[in-house]
Motif scaffolding. Sequence first.
Motif, PDB file in Angstrom:
ATOM      1  N   ILE A   1       0.815  -1.220   0.000  1.00  8.84           N
ATOM      2  CA  ILE A   1       0.000   0.000   0.000  1.00  8.84           C
ATOM      3  C   ILE A   1       0.846   1.267   0.000  1.00  8.84           C
TER       4      ILE A   1
ATOM      5  N   LYS B   1       5.080  -0.460   2.847  1.00  8.76           N
ATOM      6  CA  LYS B   1       4.090  -0.892   3.838  1.00  8.76           C
ATOM      7  C   LYS B   1       3.213  -1.912   3.149  1.00  8.76           C
TER       8      LYS B   1
ATOM      9  N   LYS C   1      -0.226  -4.427   3.569  1.00  8.43           N
ATOM     10  CA  LYS C   1      -1.445  -4.758   4.313  1.00  8.43           C
ATOM     11  C   LYS C   1      -1.735  -6.223   4.015  1.00  8.43           C
TER      12      LYS C   1
ATOM     13  N   THR D   1      -6.544  -8.683   9.913  1.00  8.59           N
ATOM     14  CA  THR D   1      -5.806  -7.767   9.046  1.00  8.59           C
ATOM     15  C   THR D   1      -4.773  -6.972   9.842  1.00  8.59           C
TER      16      THR D   1
ATOM     17  N   ILE E   1      -1.079  -4.163   9.227  1.00 10.45           N
ATOM     18  CA  ILE E   1      -0.205  -3.411   8.319  1.00 10.45           C
ATOM     19  C   ILE E   1       1.201  -3.468   8.885  1.00 10.45           C
TER      20      ILE E   1
ATOM     21  N   LYS F   1       5.303  -2.244   8.242  1.00  7.54           N
ATOM     22  CA  LYS F   1       6.268  -1.411   7.524  1.00  7.54           C
ATOM     23  C   LYS F   1       7.606  -2.142   7.501  1.00  7.54           C
TER      24      LYS F   1
END
Length: 155
Positions: free
Chosen positions: A76, A105, A107, A115, A117, A119
């Motif tokens: 993303i 990043k 997801k 879910t 996210i 980095k």
Amino acid sequence: MALRNIVKYGDEVLEKKAREVTSFDDKLAQLIDDMIETLHHADGAGLAANQVGVLKRVCIIDVGDGVIELINPEIIYKRGRQETVEGCLSFPGEYGITRRPRVVKVKAQNRNGETFILKAEDLKAKAICHEVDHLDGILFKQYVIRDVKESDLEG
Ligand code: CO
């Protein structure tokens, strides 16, 4: 857990798009556990389900600080650039300098369907890009800007 066979270049499964995972069940957990064992046995940095002949959107990364499991991953955010040596367990002995983002990043879902996210930078960012590409049938060769011989790496 069981070792799975790693598909080598030339097999069309590597160039197919994997399907979204919708069942977060024991079969998925078994696939992931087998992929982890297979990755560690092969001493790689990442493995996508296509590489064990399964067209599901599952990949794992391990750059030495623990396994990251990515189900239905989507990059993303991308920033910066790195040009470093890259290889692939499906291309034994072949390496090249690739151009990749330095920071990403992603997801994704975990094996329970939750879910998150994440980095990542540097080597981990490169590995995530490489593995997510596999799920779309995209191979690292197309990012190679300069070939590297295996003997050059050991010198
Ligand atoms: Co690969």
